[in-house]
Design a protein around this motif. Structure first.
Motif, PDB file in Angstrom:
ATOM      1  N   LEU A  14      75.045 125.310  19.925  1.00  0.00           N
ATOM      2  CA  LEU A  14      74.625 123.893  19.650  1.00  0.00           C
ATOM      3  C   LEU A  14      74.093 124.021  18.328  1.00  0.00           C
ATOM      4  CD1 LEU A  14      73.278 122.514  22.979  1.00  0.00           C
ATOM      5  CD2 LEU A  14      75.127 121.683  21.682  1.00  0.00           C
ATOM      6  N   ALA A  15      73.249 125.094  18.010  1.00  0.00           N
ATOM      7  CA  ALA A  15      72.378 125.086  16.717  1.00  0.00           C
ATOM      8  C   ALA A  15      73.506 125.408  15.699  1.00  0.00           C
ATOM      9  CB  ALA A  15      71.804 126.481  16.630  1.00  0.00           C
ATOM     10  N   GLU A  16      74.725 126.284  15.832  1.00  0.00           N
ATOM     11  CA  GLU A  16      75.509 126.626  14.746  1.00  0.00           C
ATOM     12  C   GLU A  16      76.472 125.503  14.539  1.00  0.00           C
ATOM     13  OE1 GLU A  16      77.305 128.955  11.768  1.00  0.00           O
ATOM     14  OE2 GLU A  16      75.566 128.904  12.850  1.00  0.00           O
ATOM     15  N   LEU A  17      76.851 124.576  15.330  1.00  0.00           N
ATOM     16  CA  LEU A  17      77.730 123.579  15.265  1.00  0.00           C
ATOM     17  C   LEU A  17      77.735 122.576  14.273  1.00  0.00           C
ATOM     18  CD1 LEU A  17      80.491 122.952  16.536  1.00  0.00           C
ATOM     19  CD2 LEU A  17      79.268 121.203  18.247  1.00  0.00           C
ATOM     20  N   PRO A  18      76.419 122.081  13.827  1.00  0.00           N
ATOM     21  CA  PRO A  18      76.036 121.390  12.835  1.00  0.00           C
ATOM     22  C   PRO A  18      75.854 122.024  11.543  1.00  0.00           C
ATOM     23  CG  PRO A  18      74.207 121.277  14.259  1.00  0.00           C
ATOM     24  CD  PRO A  18      75.165 122.276  15.056  1.00  0.00           C
ATOM     25  N   ASP A  19      76.140 123.303  11.567  1.00  0.00           N
ATOM     26  CA  ASP A  19      75.883 124.101  10.334  1.00  0.00           C
ATOM     27  C   ASP A  19      77.248 124.164   9.436  1.00  0.00           C
ATOM     28  OD1 ASP A  19      73.867 126.010   9.382  1.00  0.00           O
ATOM     29  OD2 ASP A  19      75.462 127.364   9.264  1.00  0.00           O
ATOM     30  N   LYS A  20      76.640 124.335   8.037  1.00  0.00           N
ATOM     31  CA  LYS A  20      77.516 124.451   6.942  1.00  0.00           C
ATOM     32  C   LYS A  20      78.715 125.564   7.373  1.00  0.00           C
ATOM     33  CE  LYS A  20      74.651 127.639   4.508  1.00  0.00           C
ATOM     34  NZ  LYS A  20      73.653 127.671   5.507  1.00  0.00           N
ATOM     35  N   THR A  21      78.540 126.337   8.108  1.00  0.00           N
ATOM     36  CA  THR A  21      79.684 127.557   8.179  1.00  0.00           C
ATOM     37  C   THR A  21      80.821 126.783   8.971  1.00  0.00           C
ATOM     38  OG1 THR A  21      78.510 128.368  10.087  1.00  0.00           O
ATOM     39  CG2 THR A  21      78.418 129.473   7.798  1.00  0.00           C
ATOM     40  N   ALA A  22      80.459 125.775   9.921  1.00  0.00           N
ATOM     41  CA  ALA A  22      81.881 125.146  10.698  1.00  0.00           C
ATOM     42  C   ALA A  22      82.424 124.340   9.601  1.00  0.00           C
ATOM     43  CB  ALA A  22      81.235 124.383  11.684  1.00  0.00           C
ATOM     44  N   LEU A  23      81.877 123.886   8.716  1.00  0.00           N
ATOM     45  CA  LEU A  23      82.559 122.915   7.596  1.00  0.00           C
ATOM     46  C   LEU A  23      83.240 124.007   6.838  1.00  0.00           C
ATOM     47  CD1 LEU A  23      79.796 120.396   7.025  1.00  0.00           C
ATOM     48  CD2 LEU A  23      81.606 120.127   8.374  1.00  0.00           C
ATOM     49  N   ALA A  24      82.457 124.996   6.337  1.00  0.00           N
ATOM     50  CA  ALA A  24      83.439 125.891   5.443  1.00  0.00           C
ATOM     51  C   ALA A  24      84.596 126.309   6.182  1.00  0.00           C
ATOM     52  CB  ALA A  24      82.276 127.216   4.936  1.00  0.00           C
ATOM     53  N   GLY A  25      84.456 126.661   7.509  1.00  0.00           N
ATOM     54  CA  GLY A  25      85.724 127.345   8.384  1.00  0.00           C
ATOM     55  C   GLY A  25      86.670 126.383   8.372  1.00  0.00           C
ATOM     56  N   LEU A  26      86.160 124.846   8.332  1.00  0.00           N
ATOM     57  CA  LEU A  26      87.227 123.676   8.372  1.00  0.00           C
ATOM     58  C   LEU A  26      87.998 123.575   7.285  1.00  0.00           C
ATOM     59  CD1 LEU A  26      88.261 121.190   9.734  1.00  0.00           C
ATOM     60  CD2 LEU A  26      86.705 119.865   8.564  1.00  0.00           C
ATOM     61  N   MET A  27      87.177 123.945   6.085  1.00  0.00           N
ATOM     62  CA  MET A  27      87.899 123.738   4.764  1.00  0.00           C
ATOM     63  C   MET A  27      88.778 124.924   4.421  1.00  0.00           C
ATOM     64  SD  MET A  27      84.491 122.398   2.606  1.00  0.00           S
ATOM     65  CE  MET A  27      85.237 122.432   1.190  1.00  0.00           C
ATOM     66  N   LEU A  28      88.324 126.417   4.843  1.00  0.00           N
ATOM     67  CA  LEU A  28      89.314 127.433   4.739  1.00  0.00           C
ATOM     68  C   LEU A  28      90.652 127.192   5.554  1.00  0.00           C
ATOM     69  CD1 LEU A  28      86.923 130.401   4.439  1.00  0.00           C
ATOM     70  CD2 LEU A  28      88.305 129.539   2.774  1.00  0.00           C
ATOM     71  N   GLY A  29      90.346 126.658   6.817  1.00  0.00           N
ATOM     72  CA  GLY A  29      91.432 126.675   7.823  1.00  0.00           C
ATOM     73  C   GLY A  29      92.489 125.548   7.245  1.00  0.00           C
ATOM     74  N   THR A  30      92.057 124.608   6.750  1.00  0.00           N
ATOM     75  CA  THR A  30      93.041 123.701   6.203  1.00  0.00           C
ATOM     76  C   THR A  30      94.075 124.207   4.712  1.00  0.00           C
ATOM     77  OG1 THR A  30      91.486 122.607   4.435  1.00  0.00           O
ATOM     78  CG2 THR A  30      91.789 121.788   6.976  1.00  0.00           C
ATOM     79  N   ARG A  31      93.401 125.232   4.327  1.00  0.00           N
ATOM     80  CA  ARG A  31      94.128 125.624   3.048  1.00  0.00           C
ATOM     81  C   ARG A  31      94.865 126.916   3.512  1.00  0.00           C
ATOM     82  NH1 ARG A  31      89.068 125.654  -1.047  1.00  0.00           N
ATOM     83  NH2 ARG A  31      88.560 123.315  -0.761  1.00  0.00           N
ATOM     84  N   TYR A  32      94.391 127.748   4.373  1.00  0.00           N
ATOM     85  CA  TYR A  32      95.093 129.000   4.584  1.00  0.00           C
ATOM     86  C   TYR A  32      95.374 129.306   6.108  1.00  0.00           C
ATOM     87  CZ  TYR A  32      92.691 129.650   0.010  1.00  0.00           C
ATOM     88  OH  TYR A  32      92.360 129.488  -1.077  1.00  0.00           O
ATOM     89  N   ILE A  80      86.552 126.189  16.223  1.00  0.00           N
ATOM     90  CA  ILE A  80      86.451 124.823  16.119  1.00  0.00           C
ATOM     91  C   ILE A  80      86.643 124.295  14.778  1.00  0.00           C
ATOM     92  CG2 ILE A  80      85.064 122.586  16.744  1.00  0.00           C
ATOM     93  CD1 ILE A  80      84.445 124.379  19.503  1.00  0.00           C
ATOM     94  N   GLY A  81      85.909 124.785  14.113  1.00  0.00           N
ATOM     95  CA  GLY A  81      85.873 124.612  12.738  1.00  0.00           C
ATOM     96  C   GLY A  81      87.204 124.745  11.849  1.00  0.00           C
ATOM     97  N   ILE A  82      87.691 125.709  12.097  1.00  0.00           N
ATOM     98  CA  ILE A  82      89.170 126.264  11.595  1.00  0.00           C
ATOM     99  C   ILE A  82      89.854 125.337  12.294  1.00  0.00           C
ATOM    100  CG2 ILE A  82      90.693 127.851  11.528  1.00  0.00           C
ATOM    101  CD1 ILE A  82      88.310 130.035  11.445  1.00  0.00           C
ATOM    102  N   LEU A  83      90.242 125.136  13.322  1.00  0.00           N
ATOM    103  CA  LEU A  83      91.249 124.412  14.210  1.00  0.00           C
ATOM    104  C   LEU A  83      91.151 122.792  13.887  1.00  0.00           C
ATOM    105  CD1 LEU A  83      92.114 126.969  16.782  1.00  0.00           C
ATOM    106  CD2 LEU A  83      93.247 126.691  14.661  1.00  0.00           C
ATOM    107  N   GLY A  84      90.037 122.232  13.994  1.00  0.00           N
ATOM    108  CA  GLY A  84      89.921 120.689  14.067  1.00  0.00           C
ATOM    109  C   GLY A  84      88.235 120.400  14.140  1.00  0.00           C
ATOM    110  N   GLY A  85      87.580 120.964  13.309  1.00  0.00           N
ATOM    111  CA  GLY A  85      86.404 120.223  13.476  1.00  0.00           C
ATOM    112  C   GLY A  85      86.128 118.882  12.965  1.00  0.00           C
ATOM    113  N   LYS A  86      86.956 118.285  12.244  1.00  0.00           N
ATOM    114  CA  LYS A  86      86.850 116.859  11.645  1.00  0.00           C
ATOM    115  C   LYS A  86      87.020 115.829  12.971  1.00  0.00           C
ATOM    116  CE  LYS A  86      87.885 116.478   7.032  1.00  0.00           C
ATOM    117  NZ  LYS A  86      88.987 116.025   6.101  1.00  0.00           N
TER     118      LYS A  86
END
Length: 193
Positions: free
Chosen positions: A16-34, A154-160
């Motif tokens: 719960l603490a990590e889910l809203p963190d910037k790293t989930a968004l960073a993972g999402l961004m990297l996951g969409t490119r690579y 979750i961030g890498i595969l579909g955080g949005k």
């Protein structure tokens, strides 16, 4: 001895603490490119390093008197809850693209991004607190690593998609309430001794 209860509690709190963190968004961004598996490998390795450091710090705290540790842990949980409740939304951070799609370049970029971004982060501090509170490094470490890896996945595969259905503010408030409850238990134990 491994405790599934402690591991599950730690998983829930860290998740719960990590889910809203910037790293989930960073993972999402990297996951969409690579390639997702390459990104996850690097991110997972970085989180493993962070949890190991947090467990080591928390284990040192167990050498101190129990009441003092509970008081410190309680105050730190209160501070963590306050950070979650009063933090301002992070602005988008730029992520540098690796020059190619090789495993080592992509996973290395993910590893370095998380290693730097998460050092001294709230979840690392919380993991150290939980390690001190439960004096069970294997259970706490397992719960924390699995939570961080789950959020990364979750961030890498579909955080949005998740953020469309679960408001970020709700996730943050739930994490803060859990931390307030843990602070209350710790402070009660410190006083009641």
């Amino acid at each position: 001895m491994f405790s599934f209860t402690v591991a599950a509690l730690v998983f829930g709190v860290i998740f719960l603490a990590e889910l809203p963190d910037k790293t989930a968004l960073a993972g999402l961004m990297l996951g969409t490119r690579y390639r997702a598996s390459y990104v996850f490998a690097g991110v997972a390795a970085a989180f493993l390093v962070h949890v190991a450091l947090a467990i080591a710090a928390g284990s040192v705290l167990t050498l101190l008197p129990h009441r003092l540790v509970q008081a410190v842990v309680g105050v730190l949980f209160l501070a963590g809850a306050a950070m979650l409740l009063f933090k301002k939304d992070d602005e988008d951070e730029e992520i540098t693209d690796p020059a190619d799609q090789s495993f080592w370049k992509v996973s290395g970029a993910g590893f370095m991004l998380i290693l730097v971004a998460e050092f001294g982060d709230l979840t690392q501090i919380m993991t150290a607190n939980l390690a001190a509170r439960y004096d069970d490094p294997v259970s706490v470490g397992t719960g924390a690593v699995l939570a961080l890896w789950t959020v990364a996945g979750i961030g890498i595969l579909g955080g949005k998609t998740l953020m469309r259905y679960v408001p970020l503010k709700l996730i943050t408030k739930v994490a803060a309430l859990v931390m307030l409850a843990l602070a209350g238990f710790s402070l009660y134990e410190a006083v009641a001794g």
